[in-house]
Design a protein around this motif. Structure first.
Motif, PDB file in Angstrom:
ATOM      1  N   SER A 104      17.562  21.044  28.743  1.00 34.59           N
ATOM      2  CA  SER A 104      18.512  19.956  29.028  1.00 34.59           C
ATOM      3  C   SER A 104      18.896  19.927  30.500  1.00 34.59           C
ATOM      4  O   SER A 104      19.018  18.851  31.098  1.00 34.59           O
ATOM      5  CB  SER A 104      19.777  20.113  28.176  1.00 34.59           C
ATOM      6  OG  SER A 104      19.461  20.036  26.816  1.00 34.59           O
ATOM      7  N   GLU A 135      19.153  12.580  37.128  1.00 37.86           N
ATOM      8  CA  GLU A 135      20.017  12.346  38.283  1.00 37.86           C
ATOM      9  C   GLU A 135      19.209  12.088  39.550  1.00 37.86           C
ATOM     10  O   GLU A 135      19.535  11.202  40.342  1.00 37.86           O
ATOM     11  CB  GLU A 135      20.949  13.543  38.488  1.00 37.86           C
ATOM     12  CG  GLU A 135      22.025  13.655  37.423  1.00 37.86           C
ATOM     13  CD  GLU A 135      22.843  14.937  37.540  1.00 37.86           C
ATOM     14  OE1 GLU A 135      22.660  15.696  38.521  1.00 37.86           O
ATOM     15  OE2 GLU A 135      23.666  15.177  36.630  1.00 37.86           O
ATOM     16  N   ARG A 160      18.334  16.900  32.893  1.00 34.45           N
ATOM     17  CA  ARG A 160      19.500  16.304  33.550  1.00 34.45           C
ATOM     18  C   ARG A 160      19.247  16.171  35.054  1.00 34.45           C
ATOM     19  O   ARG A 160      19.547  15.143  35.660  1.00 34.45           O
ATOM     20  CB  ARG A 160      20.745  17.155  33.289  1.00 34.45           C
ATOM     21  CG  ARG A 160      22.022  16.548  33.850  1.00 34.45           C
ATOM     22  CD  ARG A 160      23.276  17.338  33.470  1.00 34.45           C
ATOM     23  NE  ARG A 160      23.510  17.262  32.043  1.00 34.45           N
ATOM     24  CZ  ARG A 160      23.428  18.309  31.202  1.00 34.45           C
ATOM     25  NH1 ARG A 160      23.159  19.508  31.660  1.00 34.45           N
ATOM     26  NH2 ARG A 160      23.657  18.158  29.919  1.00 34.45           N
TER      27      ARG A 160
END
Length: 198
Positions: free
Chosen positions: A166, A174, A170
């Motif tokens: 994760s 971003e 992530r």
């Protein structure tokens, strides 16, 4: 002993004291020298085979290797040569992070091994690897954009779990500004699954 004392008192006198003929002593010394040269040569061959095995070969394997090369070396002699050469067999320990061998069918296989992607942010791939640090393992997760085979996200942890993956995903989201409709593909190992970003 005669050789050591002979330097101080002379070989002839030492042979006389120990009641050994000089010719017998010199014949014995020649045999010892020849035996040591042969043993040293055998040790070098053994070291070569041990290095070729990346340090994992033991006395049994090394004796078989030496016999295959035409040397008469049994397991006990191989063990003795290993001791003299200061080498030991090091077996790699099994790692606890193993695949069950059963394919997970959590998600449909949409990519169908078509790894050529014509546009950026269409397909991302992820996987986990591990690196040994001393007696511990460090797990490393990476996300690639298949368009340019560029790393767009990564993370590492001492635990291989969903959080590890994760975090790398992530970072990728971003870094790429939250793209929509990206196919996220993996080998469907337990922490990493395939899905489409909403």
């Amino acid at each position: 002993m005669i050789g050591e004392l002979g330097e101080q008192y002379g070989i002839a006198d030492c042979c006389r004291v120990f009641e050994v003929s000089r010719s017998g002593y010199y014949a014995w010394r020649r045999r010892q020298g020849k035996t040591n040269l042969e043993r040293d040569a055998l040790k070098l061959v053994l070291i070569k085979y041990h290095k070729a095995s990346r340090g994992s070969a033991g006395s049994r394997t090394l004796s078989e290797d030496l016999q295959g090369a035409g040397h008469q070396v049994g397991r006990h002699m191989a063990r003795s040569l290993m001791r003299e050469a200061g080498i030991v067999s090091r077996q790699r320990r099994d790692h606890k992070y193993k695949s069950s061998g059963v394919e997970s069918l959590v998600a449909q296989h949409e990519l169908e091994r078509e790894f050529y992607v014509a546009d950026i942010n269409k397909v991302w791939c992820a996987d986990i690897t591990y690196i040994q640090l001393g007696k511990r393992w460090l797990y490393f997760s990476v996300v690639l954009d298949l368009f340019a085979w560029r790393v767009v996200g990564w993370s590492f942890s001492l635990v291989a779990d969903a959080t590890l993956v994760s975090e790398s995903l992530r970072m990728a989201v971003e870094l790429r500004g939250g793209p929509k409709g990206v196919l996220f593909h993996s080998d469907q190992g337990c922490p990493v699954q395939q899905f489409r970003l909403a």
